[in-house]
Write a protein that holds these residues in place. Structure first.
Motif, PDB file in Angstrom:
ATOM      1  N   LYS A   1       0.835  -1.196   0.000  1.00  9.05           N
ATOM      2  CA  LYS A   1       0.000   0.000   0.000  1.00  9.05           C
ATOM      3  C   LYS A   1       0.869   1.245   0.000  1.00  9.05           C
ATOM      4  CE  LYS A   1      -4.506  -0.453   2.072  1.00  9.05           C
ATOM      5  NZ  LYS A   1      -5.063  -0.188   0.814  1.00  9.05           N
ATOM      6  N   PRO A   2       0.680   2.127  -0.984  1.00  3.55           N
ATOM      7  CA  PRO A   2       1.469   3.353  -0.972  1.00  3.55           C
ATOM      8  C   PRO A   2       1.041   4.236   0.209  1.00  3.55           C
ATOM      9  CG  PRO A   2      -0.190   3.420  -2.718  1.00  3.55           C
ATOM     10  CD  PRO A   2      -0.261   2.064  -2.116  1.00  3.55           C
ATOM     11  N   ASN A   3       1.981   4.974   0.795  1.00  3.79           N
ATOM     12  CA  ASN A   3       1.572   5.879   1.871  1.00  3.79           C
ATOM     13  C   ASN A   3       0.898   7.111   1.280  1.00  3.79           C
ATOM     14  OD1 ASN A   3       3.584   7.746   1.131  1.00  3.79           O
ATOM     15  ND2 ASN A   3       5.089   6.691   2.417  1.00  3.79           N
ATOM     16  N   LYS A   4       0.352   7.937   2.148  1.00  2.00           N
ATOM     17  CA  LYS A   4      -0.475   9.067   1.711  1.00  2.00           C
ATOM     18  C   LYS A   4       0.218   9.956   0.679  1.00  2.00           C
ATOM     19  CE  LYS A   4      -4.185  11.178   4.312  1.00  2.00           C
ATOM     20  NZ  LYS A   4      -4.512  11.927   5.526  1.00  2.00           N
ATOM     21  N   GLU A   5       1.517  10.231   0.929  1.00  2.00           N
ATOM     22  CA  GLU A   5       2.230  11.138   0.018  1.00  2.00           C
ATOM     23  C   GLU A   5       2.476  10.510  -1.356  1.00  2.00           C
ATOM     24  OE1 GLU A   5       4.436  11.508   3.445  1.00  2.00           O
ATOM     25  OE2 GLU A   5       2.415  12.291   3.730  1.00  2.00           O
ATOM     26  N   GLU A   6       2.672   9.186  -1.348  1.00  2.00           N
ATOM     27  CA  GLU A   6       3.005   8.511  -2.619  1.00  2.00           C
ATOM     28  C   GLU A   6       1.775   8.190  -3.460  1.00  2.00           C
ATOM     29  OE1 GLU A   6       6.627   5.494  -1.527  1.00  2.00           O
ATOM     30  OE2 GLU A   6       4.592   4.867  -1.017  1.00  2.00           O
ATOM     31  N   LYS A   7       0.620   8.181  -2.803  1.00  2.00           N
ATOM     32  CA  LYS A   7      -0.578   7.659  -3.449  1.00  2.00           C
ATOM     33  C   LYS A   7      -1.110   8.584  -4.532  1.00  2.00           C
ATOM     34  CE  LYS A   7      -4.779   6.673  -1.603  1.00  2.00           C
ATOM     35  NZ  LYS A   7      -5.670   6.135  -0.578  1.00  2.00           N
ATOM     36  N   SER A   8      -1.481   7.973  -5.654  1.00  2.00           N
ATOM     37  CA  SER A   8      -2.043   8.737  -6.749  1.00  2.00           C
ATOM     38  C   SER A   8      -3.544   8.929  -6.514  1.00  2.00           C
ATOM     39  CB  SER A   8      -1.823   7.951  -8.043  1.00  2.00           C
ATOM     40  OG  SER A   8      -2.541   8.526  -9.089  1.00  2.00           O
ATOM     41  N   ILE A   9      -4.061  10.092  -6.903  1.00  2.00           N
ATOM     42  CA  ILE A   9      -5.504  10.319  -6.781  1.00  2.00           C
ATOM     43  C   ILE A   9      -6.182   9.815  -8.050  1.00  2.00           C
ATOM     44  CG2 ILE A   9      -7.312  12.080  -6.572  1.00  2.00           C
ATOM     45  CD1 ILE A   9      -5.302  13.688  -4.888  1.00  2.00           C
ATOM     46  N   LEU A  10      -7.198   8.973  -7.875  1.00  2.00           N
ATOM     47  CA  LEU A  10      -7.863   8.342  -9.016  1.00  2.00           C
ATOM     48  C   LEU A  10      -9.260   8.921  -9.227  1.00  2.00           C
ATOM     49  CD1 LEU A  10      -6.974   4.641  -8.123  1.00  2.00           C
ATOM     50  CD2 LEU A  10      -5.718   6.155  -9.660  1.00  2.00           C
TER      51      LEU A  10
ATOM     52  N   GLY B   1     -11.162   5.645 -12.696  1.00  2.00           N
ATOM     53  CA  GLY B   1      -9.925   4.934 -12.394  1.00  2.00           C
ATOM     54  C   GLY B   1      -8.677   5.596 -12.956  1.00  2.00           C
ATOM     55  N   GLU B   2      -8.850   6.631 -13.790  1.00  2.00           N
ATOM     56  CA  GLU B   2      -7.687   7.303 -14.384  1.00  2.00           C
ATOM     57  C   GLU B   2      -6.930   8.080 -13.305  1.00  2.00           C
ATOM     58  OE1 GLU B   2      -8.855   8.959 -18.225  1.00  2.00           O
ATOM     59  OE2 GLU B   2      -7.129  10.304 -18.068  1.00  2.00           O
ATOM     60  N   LYS B   3      -5.598   8.154 -13.485  1.00  2.00           N
ATOM     61  CA  LYS B   3      -4.780   8.876 -12.513  1.00  2.00           C
ATOM     62  C   LYS B   3      -4.933  10.384 -12.723  1.00  2.00           C
ATOM     63  CE  LYS B   3      -0.625   6.297 -11.389  1.00  2.00           C
ATOM     64  NZ  LYS B   3       0.794   6.201 -11.759  1.00  2.00           N
ATOM     65  N   LEU B   4      -5.329  11.107 -11.688  1.00  2.00           N
ATOM     66  CA  LEU B   4      -5.421  12.571 -11.787  1.00  2.00           C
ATOM     67  C   LEU B   4      -4.100  13.209 -11.393  1.00  2.00           C
ATOM     68  CD1 LEU B   4      -8.943  13.202 -10.205  1.00  2.00           C
ATOM     69  CD2 LEU B   4      -8.371  12.832 -12.601  1.00  2.00           C
TER      70      LEU B   4
ATOM     71  N   TYR C   1      -8.339   1.026  -6.353  1.00  2.00           N
ATOM     72  CA  TYR C   1      -8.542   0.857  -7.789  1.00  2.00           C
ATOM     73  C   TYR C   1      -9.628  -0.195  -8.058  1.00  2.00           C
ATOM     74  CZ  TYR C   1      -7.275   0.466 -12.735  1.00  2.00           C
ATOM     75  OH  TYR C   1      -7.305   0.482 -14.107  1.00  2.00           O
ATOM     76  N   LEU C   2      -9.565  -1.303  -7.320  1.00  2.00           N
ATOM     77  CA  LEU C   2     -10.557  -2.374  -7.458  1.00  2.00           C
ATOM     78  C   LEU C   2     -11.956  -1.844  -7.159  1.00  2.00           C
ATOM     79  CD1 LEU C   2     -11.352  -5.441  -7.651  1.00  2.00           C
ATOM     80  CD2 LEU C   2     -10.902  -5.579  -5.222  1.00  2.00           C
ATOM     81  N   GLU C   3     -12.046  -1.046  -6.092  1.00  2.00           N
ATOM     82  CA  GLU C   3     -13.347  -0.510  -5.700  1.00  2.00           C
ATOM     83  C   GLU C   3     -13.923   0.393  -6.782  1.00  2.00           C
ATOM     84  OE1 GLU C   3     -13.088   0.184  -1.347  1.00  2.00           O
ATOM     85  OE2 GLU C   3     -14.617   1.702  -1.847  1.00  2.00           O
ATOM     86  N   ILE C   4     -13.063   1.156  -7.456  1.00  2.00           N
ATOM     87  CA  ILE C   4     -13.541   2.097  -8.476  1.00  2.00           C
ATOM     88  C   ILE C   4     -13.857   1.397  -9.800  1.00  2.00           C
ATOM     89  CG2 ILE C   4     -12.943   4.143  -9.859  1.00  2.00           C
ATOM     90  CD1 ILE C   4     -11.205   5.074  -7.530  1.00  2.00           C
ATOM     91  N   VAL C   5     -12.925   0.565 -10.280  1.00  2.00           N
ATOM     92  CA  VAL C   5     -13.096   0.027 -11.642  1.00  2.00           C
ATOM     93  C   VAL C   5     -13.697  -1.377 -11.691  1.00  2.00           C
ATOM     94  CG1 VAL C   5     -11.227   1.426 -12.584  1.00  2.00           C
ATOM     95  CG2 VAL C   5     -10.749  -0.895 -11.790  1.00  2.00           C
ATOM     96  N   GLY C   6     -13.721  -2.071 -10.570  1.00  2.00           N
ATOM     97  CA  GLY C   6     -14.289  -3.419 -10.555  1.00  2.00           C
ATOM     98  C   GLY C   6     -13.272  -4.496 -10.873  1.00  2.00           C
TER      99      GLY C   6
END
Ligand SMILES: [Zn+2]
Length: 398
Positions: free
Chosen positions: A173-182, A228-231, A241-246
């Motif tokens: 799991k990426p930490n908060k700073e590393e995580k991409s917003i989807l 699911g696209e990276k913002l 990602y699973l929760e958003i795109v299935g």
């Protein structure tokens, strides 16, 4: 010298996790009866390479609408030629990703035995172990280096080689700073400010994305973005990602990310092997509402099993189960398989032993590992036939 020594150990441990998380998977039926298949198109691999050795799920029509290949055909050299001649660009084919069997994979979803040209995979083939070997063995050739780019922010996720494979298979799991917003929905970006991005979804809802510190925005005002696209830059959290795109898209993502790592280093791995791991990683679900079943809330149940139970509930007009798919790392899968012998012999023996004695004290000896431990024939290859013969004999006696 130290780097190489470390790499061998790391790659060895990867192989161990790969093998132990799929050692119970063999070909145990000719057809699981699934109606779900995968749409193959050309990506950075040619389409014919992607579908070679798979069973067709839908008829293929030529230019005048005539059927040139019927569904359930195994695509071999002759069929591939027809596909090329007719310039077909899209093919629906079966894949291990959608196999509905609970304890194995069927011949139709697996297709060709890659080690025996021209032949459908034989019953009892240990496809899990083969997949694990295929990914594990070239693991030593992958680099150990992690690269960082994008200045001090280290925004782009360009981890490569073995660390990248580990990152995905371990579900790090990426930490908060590393995580991409989807993006949570399909829709247009209507505002990009210093601290937030706003999107208007296709349904007309306004979605607000708070930007954390130092995140590099990857989209422009007015862009149409997909679910699911990276913002922003950064790493993807698989669970989110699973929760958003299935399920289907998430399996596809796992597969592509792993394949690209090997591909970047010039190692050619058949997609089918990686599909087996993507399927395993999403093979567990958590019960949210047990509906008309006997399951308990928050019980962990195999996905294929759950689909089966849900179908019979609906057929009998009972309320279906609602559930959530969870992402399991290979370590999770190897630590808590259905067999307690296999589980306790992986690692953390004591903890595992306590857990199994409480929740799952019976071992049905279905996989390879537990049978080896018990000194019995493994239920794959020639052992599979031997076991079938034995089972037939005992049922006749009964
Ligand atoms: Zn199947």
């Amino acid at each position: 010298m130290i780097d190489i020594a470390l790499k061998t150990a790391e790659a060895g441990y990867l192989t161990r996790r790969l093998v132990e998380s799929t050692q119970n998977l063999a070909i145990i039926s000719s057809d699981c009866g699934t109606s779900t298949s995968v749409l193959f198109v050309e990506n950075d691999l040619p389409l014919i390479k992607r579908v070679y050795g798979r069973y067709l799920a839908q008829d293929i029509s030529g230019k005048k609408g005539e059927i040139i290949l019927t569904h359930n055909t195994l695509l071999l050299e002759k069929e591939i030629k027809i596909i090329q001649e007719n310039k077909i660009t899209e093919i629906w084919a079966f894949s291990p990703l959608n196999c509905q069997l609970v304890e194995g994979i069927c011949q139709k979803c697996y297709g060709l035995d890659l080690s025996k040209p021209g032949e459908t995979v034989a019953m009892g083939t240990a496809v899990g172990v083969i997949a694990a070997q295929s990914l594990g063995e070239p693991g030593t050739q992958l680099t150990m280096r992690t690269f960082h780019r994008g200045g001090i922010t280290g925004d782009e996720d360009i981890t490569q080689g073995l660390p990248k494979v580990k990152q995905i298979f371990d579900n790090v799991k990426p930490n908060k700073e590393e995580k991409s917003i989807l993006a949570k929905a399909n829709g247009k970006i209507i505002s990009i400010e210093e601290k937030i991005i706003k999107q208007k979804s296709d349904e007309g809802k306004e979605i607000i994305y708070p930007l954390g510190k130092k995140k590099k925005v990857r989209i422009n005002l007015g862009d149409m973005v997909k679910k699911g696209e990276k913002l922003t830059g950064g790493k993807i959290d698989l669970e989110e990602y699973l929760e958003i795109v299935g399920r289907d898209k998430c399996q596809e993502y796992i597969k592509e990310e792993v394949r690209k790592v090997y591909d970047d280093q010039g190692i050619d791995i058949n997609e089918k092997h990686i599909e087996i791991f993507a399927r395993q990683m999403l093979s567990k679900t958590e019960i949210i509402d047990s509906g008309g079943s006997d399951y308990l809330t928050s019980e962990i149940v195999n996905y294929q099993q759950l689909v089966k139970v849900n179908k019979s509930l609906i057929d009998n007009k009972n309320p279906p189960i609602s559930f959530k798919t969870i992402v399991s790392s290979l370590k999770d899968l190897a630590s808590y398989p259905d067999s307690f012998l296999a589980g306790i012999s992986f690692q953390n023996t004591l903890k595992s032993l306590v857990n199994y004695s409480l929740y799952q004290p019976v071992d049905y000896l279905r996989g390879c590992k537990e049978n080896l431990i018990a000194g019995q024939l493994v239920p794959v290859g020639s052992g599979f036939k031997e076991r079938e013969r034995f089972q037939r004999k005992t049922t006749r006696k009964e």
